[in-house]
Design a protein around this motif. Structure first.
Motif, PDB file in Angstrom:
ATOM      1  N   ILE A   1       7.030  -1.293 -12.737  1.00  0.00           N
ATOM      2  CA  ILE A   1       7.710  -2.339 -13.487  1.00  0.00           C
ATOM      3  C   ILE A   1       6.699  -3.375 -13.986  1.00  0.00           C
ATOM      4  CG2 ILE A   1       9.267  -4.319 -13.196  1.00  0.00           C
ATOM      5  CD1 ILE A   1      11.025  -2.394 -11.450  1.00  0.00           C
ATOM      6  N   LEU A   2       5.807  -3.799 -13.117  1.00  0.00           N
ATOM      7  CA  LEU A   2       4.815  -4.805 -13.520  1.00  0.00           C
ATOM      8  C   LEU A   2       3.874  -4.266 -14.598  1.00  0.00           C
ATOM      9  CD1 LEU A   2       4.019  -6.452 -10.074  1.00  0.00           C
ATOM     10  CD2 LEU A   2       5.414  -7.384 -11.949  1.00  0.00           C
ATOM     11  N   GLN A   3       3.477  -3.008 -14.504  1.00  0.00           N
ATOM     12  CA  GLN A   3       2.611  -2.422 -15.531  1.00  0.00           C
ATOM     13  C   GLN A   3       3.310  -2.349 -16.883  1.00  0.00           C
ATOM     14  OE1 GLN A   3       1.395   1.330 -13.896  1.00  0.00           O
ATOM     15  NE2 GLN A   3      -0.033   0.398 -12.449  1.00  0.00           N
TER      16      GLN A   3
ATOM     17  N   ASN B   1       9.143 -16.064 -23.698  1.00  0.00           N
ATOM     18  CA  ASN B   1       7.999 -16.589 -22.948  1.00  0.00           C
ATOM     19  C   ASN B   1       7.595 -15.549 -21.903  1.00  0.00           C
ATOM     20  OD1 ASN B   1       6.223 -17.909 -21.229  1.00  0.00           O
ATOM     21  ND2 ASN B   1       7.327 -19.853 -21.338  1.00  0.00           N
ATOM     22  N   MET B   2       6.713 -14.654 -22.326  1.00  0.00           N
ATOM     23  CA  MET B   2       6.331 -13.539 -21.462  1.00  0.00           C
ATOM     24  C   MET B   2       5.500 -13.980 -20.260  1.00  0.00           C
ATOM     25  SD  MET B   2       7.853 -10.852 -22.311  1.00  0.00           S
ATOM     26  CE  MET B   2       6.972  -9.731 -21.237  1.00  0.00           C
ATOM     27  N   ASP B   3       4.699 -15.017 -20.405  1.00  0.00           N
ATOM     28  CA  ASP B   3       3.913 -15.490 -19.259  1.00  0.00           C
ATOM     29  C   ASP B   3       4.839 -15.935 -18.138  1.00  0.00           C
ATOM     30  OD1 ASP B   3       1.481 -14.955 -20.498  1.00  0.00           O
ATOM     31  OD2 ASP B   3       1.322 -16.980 -21.339  1.00  0.00           O
ATOM     32  N   LEU B   4       5.848 -16.703 -18.487  1.00  0.00           N
ATOM     33  CA  LEU B   4       6.812 -17.176 -17.485  1.00  0.00           C
ATOM     34  C   LEU B   4       7.636 -16.013 -16.933  1.00  0.00           C
ATOM     35  CD1 LEU B   4       8.152 -19.495 -15.938  1.00  0.00           C
ATOM     36  CD2 LEU B   4       9.671 -19.823 -17.922  1.00  0.00           C
ATOM     37  N   LEU B   5       8.071 -15.110 -17.805  1.00  0.00           N
ATOM     38  CA  LEU B   5       8.874 -13.973 -17.359  1.00  0.00           C
ATOM     39  C   LEU B   5       8.085 -13.094 -16.391  1.00  0.00           C
ATOM     40  CD1 LEU B   5      11.440 -12.289 -17.432  1.00  0.00           C
ATOM     41  CD2 LEU B   5      10.600 -11.206 -19.527  1.00  0.00           C
ATOM     42  N   LYS B   6       6.835 -12.789 -16.733  1.00  0.00           N
ATOM     43  CA  LYS B   6       6.014 -11.965 -15.841  1.00  0.00           C
ATOM     44  C   LYS B   6       5.762 -12.673 -14.518  1.00  0.00           C
ATOM     45  CE  LYS B   6       2.316 -10.645 -18.126  1.00  0.00           C
ATOM     46  NZ  LYS B   6       1.253 -10.025 -18.945  1.00  0.00           N
ATOM     47  N   SER B   7       5.502 -13.957 -14.571  1.00  0.00           N
ATOM     48  CA  SER B   7       5.257 -14.725 -13.347  1.00  0.00           C
ATOM     49  C   SER B   7       6.494 -14.731 -12.445  1.00  0.00           C
ATOM     50  CB  SER B   7       4.860 -16.159 -13.717  1.00  0.00           C
ATOM     51  OG  SER B   7       4.782 -16.970 -12.589  1.00  0.00           O
ATOM     52  N   ASP B   8       7.651 -14.992 -13.039  1.00  0.00           N
ATOM     53  CA  ASP B   8       8.893 -15.004 -12.265  1.00  0.00           C
ATOM     54  C   ASP B   8       9.212 -13.611 -11.718  1.00  0.00           C
ATOM     55  OD1 ASP B   8       9.122 -17.689 -12.798  1.00  0.00           O
ATOM     56  OD2 ASP B   8      10.804 -17.472 -14.210  1.00  0.00           O
ATOM     57  N   LEU B   9       8.958 -12.587 -12.508  1.00  0.00           N
ATOM     58  CA  LEU B   9       9.197 -11.218 -12.061  1.00  0.00           C
ATOM     59  C   LEU B   9       8.306 -10.880 -10.868  1.00  0.00           C
ATOM     60  CD1 LEU B   9      10.521  -8.435 -12.388  1.00  0.00           C
ATOM     61  CD2 LEU B   9       8.736  -7.893 -14.062  1.00  0.00           C
ATOM     62  N   GLU B  10       7.038 -11.221 -10.962  1.00  0.00           N
ATOM     63  CA  GLU B  10       6.119 -10.972  -9.846  1.00  0.00           C
ATOM     64  C   GLU B  10       6.596 -11.674  -8.573  1.00  0.00           C
ATOM     65  OE1 GLU B  10       2.128 -12.034 -11.001  1.00  0.00           O
ATOM     66  OE2 GLU B  10       2.087 -10.503 -12.577  1.00  0.00           O
ATOM     67  N   LYS B  11       7.077 -12.906  -8.709  1.00  0.00           N
ATOM     68  CA  LYS B  11       7.559 -13.665  -7.545  1.00  0.00           C
ATOM     69  C   LYS B  11       8.760 -12.988  -6.894  1.00  0.00           C
ATOM     70  CE  LYS B  11       6.074 -18.154  -9.259  1.00  0.00           C
ATOM     71  NZ  LYS B  11       6.535 -19.366  -9.948  1.00  0.00           N
ATOM     72  N   VAL B  12       9.769 -12.622  -7.714  1.00  0.00           N
ATOM     73  CA  VAL B  12      10.978 -12.036  -7.098  1.00  0.00           C
ATOM     74  C   VAL B  12      10.701 -10.663  -6.525  1.00  0.00           C
ATOM     75  CG1 VAL B  12      12.611 -13.401  -8.469  1.00  0.00           C
ATOM     76  CG2 VAL B  12      11.976 -11.115  -9.250  1.00  0.00           C
ATOM     77  N   LEU B  13       9.801  -9.907  -7.154  1.00  0.00           N
ATOM     78  CA  LEU B  13       9.466  -8.589  -6.604  1.00  0.00           C
ATOM     79  C   LEU B  13       8.646  -8.730  -5.335  1.00  0.00           C
ATOM     80  CD1 LEU B  13       8.677  -6.451  -9.774  1.00  0.00           C
ATOM     81  CD2 LEU B  13      10.690  -6.345  -8.311  1.00  0.00           C
ATOM     82  N   GLN B  14       7.745  -9.701  -5.292  1.00  0.00           N
ATOM     83  CA  GLN B  14       6.925  -9.925  -4.097  1.00  0.00           C
ATOM     84  C   GLN B  14       7.812 -10.346  -2.934  1.00  0.00           C
ATOM     85  OE1 GLN B  14       3.770  -9.098  -3.796  1.00  0.00           O
ATOM     86  NE2 GLN B  14       3.834  -9.638  -1.648  1.00  0.00           N
ATOM     87  N   GLU B  15       8.711 -11.284  -3.176  1.00  0.00           N
ATOM     88  CA  GLU B  15       9.637 -11.734  -2.121  1.00  0.00           C
ATOM     89  C   GLU B  15      10.486 -10.562  -1.627  1.00  0.00           C
ATOM     90  OE1 GLU B  15      12.021 -14.859  -3.777  1.00  0.00           O
ATOM     91  OE2 GLU B  15      10.282 -16.148  -4.112  1.00  0.00           O
ATOM     92  N   PHE B  16      10.939  -9.745  -2.549  1.00  0.00           N
ATOM     93  CA  PHE B  16      11.811  -8.632  -2.210  1.00  0.00           C
ATOM     94  C   PHE B  16      11.064  -7.582  -1.382  1.00  0.00           C
ATOM     95  CE2 PHE B  16      13.846  -4.533  -3.164  1.00  0.00           C
ATOM     96  CZ  PHE B  16      15.107  -4.831  -2.720  1.00  0.00           C
TER      97      PHE B  16
END
Length: 165
Positions: free
Chosen positions: A128-130, A147-162
């Motif tokens: 997903i991240l790739q 805003n892809m920078d924010l979207l990618k950052s938020d995605l990384e956070k929720v996936l990391q927490e999960f």
């Protein structure tokens, strides 16, 4: 009840097609179909069950990132037939009318089924991240306001927490 129409990410699973050999008996065909059904059911649990990857994805809503991209659909193709595999793109074209884009991810024995449970979740997360890099290219090329920078950052956070849980 959560509004699924506001989720920026969605998931779709395409299960393996059944291609029978003309020499197979009816029992062999039934056994093969049961095996393919089980493979698909096993994979779907990693997407939609209580520990499914869809759970953290639901936390992200398109309105927080812009107006041009309302849905990025992760399309998981489980053991796709060779013909389909040859014709899948790394990322589909942006559909302006739907404000959506399809993002194919190939799932097979090598990258998923032969791994441990932890390895399977890591594959999903990394895939997903790739794909987000490809999505960023489309957003830039089409001059979308996302805003892809924010979207990618938020995605990384929720996936990391999960994945820590």
């Amino acid at each position: 009840m959560e509004d699924n129409k506001s989720n920026v990410f969605g998931c779709f699973v395409s299960c393996p097609a059944t291609i029978y050999d003309e020499n197979q008996t009816e029992q062999q065909k039934i056994a093969e179909q049961k095996l393919l059904d089980q493979i698909c059911e096993d994979f779907r649990s990693y997407i939609w069950d209580d520990k499914g990857i869809n759970i953290p994805l639901k936390k992200l809503h398109w309105k927080n990132y812009g107006n041009d991209l309302e849905l990025a659909l992760f399309q998981f193709y489980v053991n796709p037939i060779p013909y389909l595999l040859q014709h899948l793109k790394e990322i589909e074209s942006y559909r302006k009318n739907e404000k959506a884009i399809g993002i194919p991810i190939i799932v097979n024995d090598e990258n998923f089924f032969n791994k441990t449970e932890e390895g399977r979740y890591e594959f999903l997360k990394q895939s997903i991240l790739q794909k987000m890099d490809l999505l960023t290219e489309v957003v830039k090329k089409r001059k979308l306001d996302t805003n892809m920078d924010l979207l990618k950052s938020d995605l990384e956070k929720v996936l990391q927490e999960f994945c820590i849980k």
